[in-house]
Design an enzyme around this catalytic site. Structure first.
Site, PDB file in Angstrom:
ATOM      1  N   ASP A  56       0.868  -1.187   0.000  1.00 43.13           N
ATOM      2  CA  ASP A  56       0.000   0.000   0.000  1.00 43.13           C
ATOM      3  C   ASP A  56       0.904   1.236   0.000  1.00 43.13           C
ATOM      4  O   ASP A  56       2.108   1.146   0.243  1.00 43.13           O
ATOM      5  CB  ASP A  56      -0.890   0.021   1.261  1.00 43.13           C
ATOM      6  CG  ASP A  56      -2.153   0.861   1.081  1.00 43.13           C
ATOM      7  OD1 ASP A  56      -3.255   0.273   0.996  1.00 43.13           O
ATOM      8  OD2 ASP A  56      -2.051   2.105   1.021  1.00 43.13           O
ATOM      9  N   ASP A  82       3.375   2.199  -4.603  1.00 44.99           N
ATOM     10  CA  ASP A  82       2.438   3.041  -5.343  1.00 44.99           C
ATOM     11  C   ASP A  82       2.216   2.306  -6.661  1.00 44.99           C
ATOM     12  O   ASP A  82       3.163   2.147  -7.449  1.00 44.99           O
ATOM     13  CB  ASP A  82       3.062   4.423  -5.580  1.00 44.99           C
ATOM     14  CG  ASP A  82       2.104   5.342  -6.338  1.00 44.99           C
ATOM     15  OD1 ASP A  82       1.137   4.838  -6.950  1.00 44.99           O
ATOM     16  OD2 ASP A  82       2.338   6.558  -6.315  1.00 44.99           O
ATOM     17  N   VAL A  83       0.990   1.886  -6.918  1.00 42.37           N
ATOM     18  CA  VAL A  83       0.764   0.999  -8.073  1.00 42.37           C
ATOM     19  C   VAL A  83       1.041   1.670  -9.418  1.00 42.37           C
ATOM     20  O   VAL A  83       1.118   0.991 -10.442  1.00 42.37           O
ATOM     21  CB  VAL A  83      -0.654   0.383  -8.081  1.00 42.37           C
ATOM     22  CG1 VAL A  83      -0.849  -0.546  -6.895  1.00 42.37           C
ATOM     23  CG2 VAL A  83      -1.740   1.455  -8.143  1.00 42.37           C
ATOM     24  N   TYR A 174     -14.112   6.945 -12.810  1.00 41.42           N
ATOM     25  CA  TYR A 174     -14.120   5.668 -12.087  1.00 41.42           C
ATOM     26  C   TYR A 174     -14.759   4.582 -12.950  1.00 41.42           C
ATOM     27  O   TYR A 174     -14.208   3.488 -13.122  1.00 41.42           O
ATOM     28  CB  TYR A 174     -14.888   5.850 -10.772  1.00 41.42           C
ATOM     29  CG  TYR A 174     -14.888   4.641  -9.865  1.00 41.42           C
ATOM     30  CD1 TYR A 174     -13.788   4.353  -9.066  1.00 41.42           C
ATOM     31  CD2 TYR A 174     -15.991   3.785  -9.800  1.00 41.42           C
ATOM     32  CE1 TYR A 174     -13.788   3.247  -8.225  1.00 41.42           C
ATOM     33  CE2 TYR A 174     -15.999   2.683  -8.965  1.00 41.42           C
ATOM     34  CZ  TYR A 174     -14.902   2.419  -8.173  1.00 41.42           C
ATOM     35  OH  TYR A 174     -14.900   1.323  -7.342  1.00 41.42           O
ATOM     36  N   LYS A 178     -12.939   1.211 -14.482  1.00 39.96           N
ATOM     37  CA  LYS A 178     -13.336  -0.154 -14.100  1.00 39.96           C
ATOM     38  C   LYS A 178     -13.837  -0.958 -15.307  1.00 39.96           C
ATOM     39  O   LYS A 178     -13.608  -2.162 -15.387  1.00 39.96           O
ATOM     40  CB  LYS A 178     -14.387  -0.097 -12.992  1.00 39.96           C
ATOM     41  CG  LYS A 178     -13.880   0.529 -11.674  1.00 39.96           C
ATOM     42  CD  LYS A 178     -12.754  -0.286 -11.033  1.00 39.96           C
ATOM     43  CE  LYS A 178     -12.413   0.216  -9.641  1.00 39.96           C
ATOM     44  NZ  LYS A 178     -11.370  -0.584  -8.977  1.00 39.96           N
ATOM     45  N   THR A 211     -16.390   0.236   3.621  1.00 39.52           N
ATOM     46  CA  THR A 211     -14.939   0.428   3.776  1.00 39.52           C
ATOM     47  C   THR A 211     -14.698   1.928   3.913  1.00 39.52           C
ATOM     48  O   THR A 211     -15.617   2.728   3.661  1.00 39.52           O
ATOM     49  CB  THR A 211     -14.187  -0.058   2.516  1.00 39.52           C
ATOM     50  OG1 THR A 211     -14.532   0.833   1.440  1.00 39.52           O
ATOM     51  CG2 THR A 211     -14.521  -1.478   2.135  1.00 39.52           C
TER      52      THR A 211
END
Ligand SMILES: NC(=O)c1ccc[n+]([C@@H]2O[C@H](COP(=O)([O-])OP(=O)(O)OC[C@H]3O[C@@H](n4cnc5c(N)ncnc54)[C@H](O)[C@@H]3O)[C@@H](O)[C@H]2O)c1
Length: 277
Positions: A56, A82-83, A174, A178, A211
Site C-alpha cells: 500500500d 504506489d501501483v 471511475y 473499471k 470500507t
C-alpha cells in the site's frame, strides 16, 4: 509455446494436492491492502495458508495489517507500493521472490474514486483515476505474469466494481477505469490461456461495501452517514444490507485457489443483487 496439459493435467493436479488449507504453499501480493477490502483479503489469504506481501501507499496502516497477520501465526510482510510506479512493481515482485521464493497470486485491489460527472471531471482527476485503477493493474500483471509462470502458475484477481457493468452519471472516470479493467482482464486471461500458461485472470465486481472508501462518500452526503447508507441500500441493494470487506475477500479466495481452476476471463459480481435487477 506448449499448451497446458488440459483436463488430465488438471485432474492429476487436483489428486496430488489435498492441502489442509486452500492456499498452503502459495505466495500472494495484494495491493491497496492497508484497509478495507485489501486488508480483509490479505488476512483471509494468509489464514488459508498463503504467504502474503501486503502492499500500500500507507506505510503505518499497511505495516499494522502485516503485523496482525503474523500475530495470528501466518506469513506476511509489508512493502510500500504506489501501483503507478513501474520501478515500485519491480521491487515488490523481487521482494516476493527473495523473501517467499516466487509468486502465485496477484490481487490488484488498490483503487480510488473521485466522484464527478463528464462536465466537472478535471483532466488531472481523470488521469489520476485511470492511472491508479487501470494502469496500476496493467503494470502489475505485466511484471507478475512471467514470475507466476515460472513459479508453476497461479491466479490474478482484479477488483473492478458493479460500476464496471453500467454507466454512472457521477462517477465518470471511475466507471471508465473499471470498464477498462474488465477489458484488460479478458485480454490477459485469453493471452495466458492461449500461451498455455497456467495463469487465470478474473475480476470481482463488488457493489457497495462498507470500507473507508464508501465512508468518505457517505460522510459527504447532506443528510448524514446513516441516511446516506439507507438511501444506497434502498436504491441499490435488493438483499437489504451493504457488503462487508470479508464478503469480497471470500470471492477473492475462491478465484485465487485451485477450486476455480476452470474460471478465467470472467467477472464475479458480489453486490447483494444490485445488478440482477
Ligand atoms: N467499497 C466499495 O463500496 C467498493 C465497491 C466497488 C469496488 N470497490 C473497489 O475495491 C477496491 C478496494 O476498495 P476499498 O473500498 O477497500 O477502498 P479503500 O479506500 O478503503 O482502500 C483502498 C486502499 O488503496 C490504497 N491506495 C490508493 N491509491 C494507491 C496507490 N496509488 N498505490 C497503492 N495503494 C493505493 C489506499 O491507501 C487504501 O489503503 C478498489 O479498487 C475499489 O474501487 C470498492
Amino acid at each position: 509455446m506448449p499448451r497446458a496439459s488440459g483436463r488430465a493435467g488438471r485432474a492429476s493436479r487436483r489428486r496430488t494436492s489435498s492441502p489442509a488449507r486452500r492456499l498452503d504453499g502459495k505466495i500472494a501480493i495484494v495491493t491497496g491492502a492497508a484497509q478495507g477490502i485489501g486488508a480483509a483479503t490479505s488476512r483471509l489469504l494468509a489464514r488459508e495458508g498463503a504467504a502474503v506481501l501486503v502492499t500500500d501507499l500507507n506505510v503505518a496502516k499497511g505495516r499494522a495489517v502485516a503485523q496482525a497477520i503474523r500475530k495470528e501465526g501466518a506469513r506476511a510482510l509489508f512493502q510500500k507500493l504506489d501501483v503507478v510506479s513501474e520501478a515500485g512493481w519491480k521491487r515488490v515482485i523481487a521482494r516476493a521472490i527473495e523473501r517467499f521464493g516466487g509468486l502465485h497470486i496477484l490481487v490488484n485491489n488498490a483503487g480510488v474514486a473521485i466522484p464527478n460527472n463528464i462536465e466537472t471531471t478535471s483532466r488531472a482527476d481523470w488521469r489520476r483515476v485511470i492511472a491508479i485503477n487501470l494502469e496500476g493493474p496493467f503494470l502489475g500483471m505485466k511484471h507478475a505474469i512471467p514470475v507466476i509462470r515460472s513459479s508453476g502458475g497461479g491466479s490474478i484477481v482484479n477488483i473492478a466494481s458493479s460500476l464496471a457493468l453500467v454507466g454512472a452519471t457521477g462517477s465518470t472516470a471511475y466507471c471508465a477505469s473499471k470498464w477498462g479493467l474488465r477489458g484488460l482482464t479478458r485480454s490477459a486471461a485469453l493471452y495466458c490461456a492461449k500461451q498455455g500458461y497456467r495463469i487465470r485472470v478474473n475480476t470481482i465486481c463488488p457493489g457497495a461495501v462498507e470500507t473507508p472508501l464508501l465512508e468518505r462518500q457517505l460522510k459527504r452526503h447532506p443528510k448524514g452517514r446513516e441516511a446516506a447508507l439507507k438511501e444506497i441500500i434502498a436504491a441499490e441493494i435488493p438483499i437489504g444490507y451493504a457488503g462487508q470487506p470479508d464478503d469480497i475477500a471470500h470471492g477473492v479466495l475462491y478465484l485465487a485457489c485451485d477450486e476455480s481452476d476452470f474460471a478465467t476471463g470472467t467477472d464475479l459480481v458480489i453486490d447483494g443483487g444490485h445488478r440482477a435487477e
